[in-house]
Design an enzyme around this catalytic site. Structure first.
Site, mmCIF file in Angstrom:
data_model
loop_
_atom_site.group_PDB
_atom_site.id
_atom_site.type_symbol
_atom_site.label_atom_id
_atom_site.label_comp_id
_atom_site.label_asym_id
_atom_site.label_seq_id
_atom_site.Cartn_x
_atom_site.Cartn_y
_atom_site.Cartn_z
ATOM 1 N N HIS A 1 27.714 18.740 31.864
ATOM 2 C CA HIS A 1 27.035 20.044 31.889
ATOM 3 C C HIS A 1 27.737 21.009 32.828
ATOM 4 O O HIS A 1 27.957 22.173 32.486
ATOM 5 C CB HIS A 1 25.580 19.865 32.323
ATOM 6 N N GLU A 2 28.104 20.524 34.007
ATOM 7 C CA GLU A 2 28.809 21.388 34.951
ATOM 8 C C GLU A 2 30.187 21.767 34.417
ATOM 9 O O GLU A 2 30.667 22.875 34.646
ATOM 10 C CB GLU A 2 28.931 20.700 36.312
ATOM 11 N N HIS B 1 30.111 24.844 32.370
ATOM 12 C CA HIS B 1 30.257 26.123 33.080
ATOM 13 C C HIS B 1 31.735 26.459 33.287
ATOM 14 O O HIS B 1 32.127 27.628 33.236
ATOM 15 C CB HIS B 1 29.545 26.047 34.432
#
Length: 232
Positions: free
Chosen positions: A103-104, A107
């Protein structure tokens, strides 16, 4: 209804509702993460290894991966192009850790492709911090001394913080979507594991929704108090 400073104020209920929502969402994401943090990923990768694999598959080679303390303190810093993974993610080979790390990375991918909402959110950080730290103090000062311009200014400042949280929603949902797609395309996780990943990241998304709802309720309270002051 009298809105005196020491009188009972029913709008406190809005604050209580917001607090309950935030606490419930936080407890849900922690319980979900801890549950699936005990499920070992079939690929055997740790969060850090999965992050490196995801970044490379996206053609990203200039993002550093660092370990930080805490649980679920993972984040991506676009200013320094650094992916920081918490102790609960970095060395864990659980499905939950892999999904959080990915998920990170989502980004980082957003940063690479100049995803507009991420850029807009980053530009809002200074004024959002300013609004969240000064909104209530300015409002209370105006409230205590019956200075309507300051009351209005406090509401405007707090609105900036709410705007930041509103913009955060599409950024976070998009990062999760990108992460799950890459995890599937690279076969880091199997079909059943992806189902777990959706539950983990879905629970995390609820914290942002609850935080926004809490802030909106606080903003509504400020507006109601301001209107009550004007009617007096």
């Amino acid at each position: 209804m009298y809105y005196g400073y020491y009188a009972f104020d029913w709008t406190y209920l809005l604050v209580i509702i917001g607090l309950v929502l935030s606490l419930a969402a936080s407890a849900h994401v922690k319980n979900t993460f801890r549950k699936y943090n005990r499920v070992r990923s079939m690929c055997g990768m740790t969060g850090a290894m999965a992050a490196q694999r995801v970044l490379q598959s996206a053609g990203i080679y200039d993002v550093a991966i660092e370990r930080i303390s805490g649980e679920l303190t993972d984040h991506y810093d676009p200013r320094t192009k650094t992916l920081r993974l918490s102790n609960s993610t970095y060395a864990s080979n659980s499905v939950a850790a892999v999904c959080v790390a990915a998920h990170e990375c989502g980004h980082a991918v957003q940063d690479q492709v100049n995803y507009a909402p991420l850029g807009f959110r980053s530009s809002l950080v200074p004024i959002a911090n300013f609004g969240s730290s000064l909104g209530w103090p300015v409002f209370l000062f105006g409230w205590i001394f019956s200075l309507q311009p300051l009351i209005t200014a406090g509401i405007v400042l707090f609105t900036l913080a709410v705007l930041f949280q509103l913009v955060t929603l599409p950024v976070e949902f998009n990062a999760s979507s990108r992460a799950l797609r890459i995890l599937e395309d690279t076969h880091i996780l199997g079909e059943q594991e992806l189902g777990i990943g959706r539950r983990v990241l879905g629970a995390a998304a609820l914290t942002y929704v609850a935080s926004l709802a809490s802030s909106v309720l606080q903003l509504l309270r400020l507006v109601l108090l301001s209107q009550g002051r004007r009617r007096r």
